[in-house]
Design a protein around this motif. Structure first.
Motif, short mmCIF file in Angstrom:
data_model
loop_
_atom_site.label_atom_id
_atom_site.label_comp_id
_atom_site.label_asym_id
_atom_site.label_seq_id
_atom_site.Cartn_x
_atom_site.Cartn_y
_atom_site.Cartn_z
N GLY A 44 19.94 52.45 28.56
CA GLY A 44 19.60 52.59 27.15
C GLY A 44 20.05 53.89 26.52
O GLY A 44 19.76 54.15 25.36
N GLU A 45 20.73 54.74 27.27
CA GLU A 45 21.21 56.02 26.75
C GLU A 45 22.73 56.08 26.86
O GLU A 45 23.31 55.51 27.76
CB GLU A 45 20.62 57.18 27.54
N ASN A 46 23.35 56.81 25.94
CA ASN A 46 24.78 57.04 26.02
C ASN A 46 25.07 58.19 26.98
O ASN A 46 24.43 59.23 26.90
CB ASN A 46 25.37 57.37 24.64
N VAL A 47 26.01 57.96 27.89
CA VAL A 47 26.40 58.98 28.85
C VAL A 47 27.88 59.30 28.61
O VAL A 47 28.71 58.40 28.56
CB VAL A 47 26.21 58.48 30.31
N VAL A 48 28.18 60.58 28.44
CA VAL A 48 29.57 61.02 28.22
C VAL A 48 30.14 61.46 29.55
O VAL A 48 29.57 62.31 30.23
CB VAL A 48 29.63 62.16 27.19
N LEU A 49 31.27 60.86 29.93
CA LEU A 49 31.97 61.24 31.15
C LEU A 49 33.21 62.03 30.80
O LEU A 49 33.93 61.68 29.87
CB LEU A 49 32.36 59.99 31.94
N LYS A 50 33.47 63.11 31.54
CA LYS A 50 34.65 63.94 31.31
C LYS A 50 35.61 63.80 32.48
O LYS A 50 35.18 63.76 33.64
CB LYS A 50 34.25 65.42 31.15
N ALA A 51 36.90 63.74 32.19
CA ALA A 51 37.92 63.62 33.23
C ALA A 51 38.00 64.92 34.02
O ALA A 51 37.98 66.01 33.45
CB ALA A 51 39.26 63.29 32.62
N THR A 52 38.07 64.80 35.37
CA THR A 52 38.20 65.98 36.20
C THR A 52 39.57 66.07 36.87
O THR A 52 39.93 67.10 37.41
CB THR A 52 37.12 66.00 37.31
N GLY A 53 40.33 64.98 36.84
CA GLY A 53 41.66 65.01 37.43
C GLY A 53 42.27 63.63 37.53
O GLY A 53 41.59 62.62 37.39
N SER A 71 39.54 60.59 37.75
CA SER A 71 38.18 60.86 38.19
C SER A 71 37.37 61.35 36.99
O SER A 71 37.81 62.23 36.26
CB SER A 71 38.20 61.94 39.28
N TYR A 72 36.18 60.77 36.80
CA TYR A 72 35.28 61.18 35.72
C TYR A 72 33.95 61.65 36.30
O TYR A 72 33.48 61.13 37.30
CB TYR A 72 34.99 60.00 34.77
N VAL A 73 33.34 62.63 35.62
CA VAL A 73 32.03 63.16 35.99
C VAL A 73 31.19 63.23 34.73
O VAL A 73 31.71 63.53 33.65
CB VAL A 73 32.15 64.56 36.63
N ALA A 74 29.89 62.97 34.85
CA ALA A 74 28.99 63.04 33.70
C ALA A 74 29.02 64.44 33.09
O ALA A 74 28.97 65.43 33.82
CB ALA A 74 27.57 62.65 34.09
N GLU A 75 29.11 64.51 31.78
CA GLU A 75 29.16 65.79 31.07
C GLU A 75 27.88 66.57 31.37
O GLU A 75 26.79 66.02 31.36
CB GLU A 75 29.29 65.56 29.59
N GLY A 76 28.02 67.84 31.68
CA GLY A 76 26.88 68.68 31.99
C GLY A 76 26.58 68.76 33.48
O GLY A 76 25.70 69.49 33.90
N THR A 77 27.30 67.99 34.29
CA THR A 77 27.12 68.03 35.74
C THR A 77 27.72 69.31 36.28
O THR A 77 28.82 69.70 35.92
CB THR A 77 27.81 66.81 36.40
N VAL A 78 26.99 69.95 37.18
CA VAL A 78 27.48 71.19 37.80
C VAL A 78 28.25 70.82 39.05
O VAL A 78 27.73 70.14 39.94
CB VAL A 78 26.31 72.13 38.15
#
Length: 80
Positions: A44-53, A71-78
């Motif tokens: 029920g929430e929007n999740v933004v994924l950012k490309a890492t490579g 490869s994508y990782v959730a935005e804000g992931t350390v």
């Protein structure tokens, strides 16, 4: 006056070009483009994924291109 107008014009130009430059990630050999961010709905929430490579899979000694992958990782992931 002329110097400040030139500076403002340069800043405006950079701000217009910046979103165009960051709109895709490109695999260098095949020129395959992937979006730099992807938005999905999860729980029920929007999740933004950012490309890492990106990567290219080659097969055999002839270096046949098999596929490209991103490869994508959730935005804000350390990442450690």
């Amino acid at each position: 006056m002329f110097k400040s107008l030139r500076t403002i014009s340069l800043i405006a130009f950079v701000l217009m070009i910046l979103p165009l430059a960051a709109s895709a990630v490109v695999e260098s050999k095949t020129k395959t483009e992937y979006p730099d961010t992807v938005t999905l709905e999860a729980g029920g929430e929007n999740v933004v994924l950012k490309a890492t490579g990106v990567g290219l899979r080659e097969k055999t000694m002839l270096k046949v291109d098999v596929y490209t992958i991103v490869s994508y990782v959730a935005e804000g992931t350390v990442l450690d």
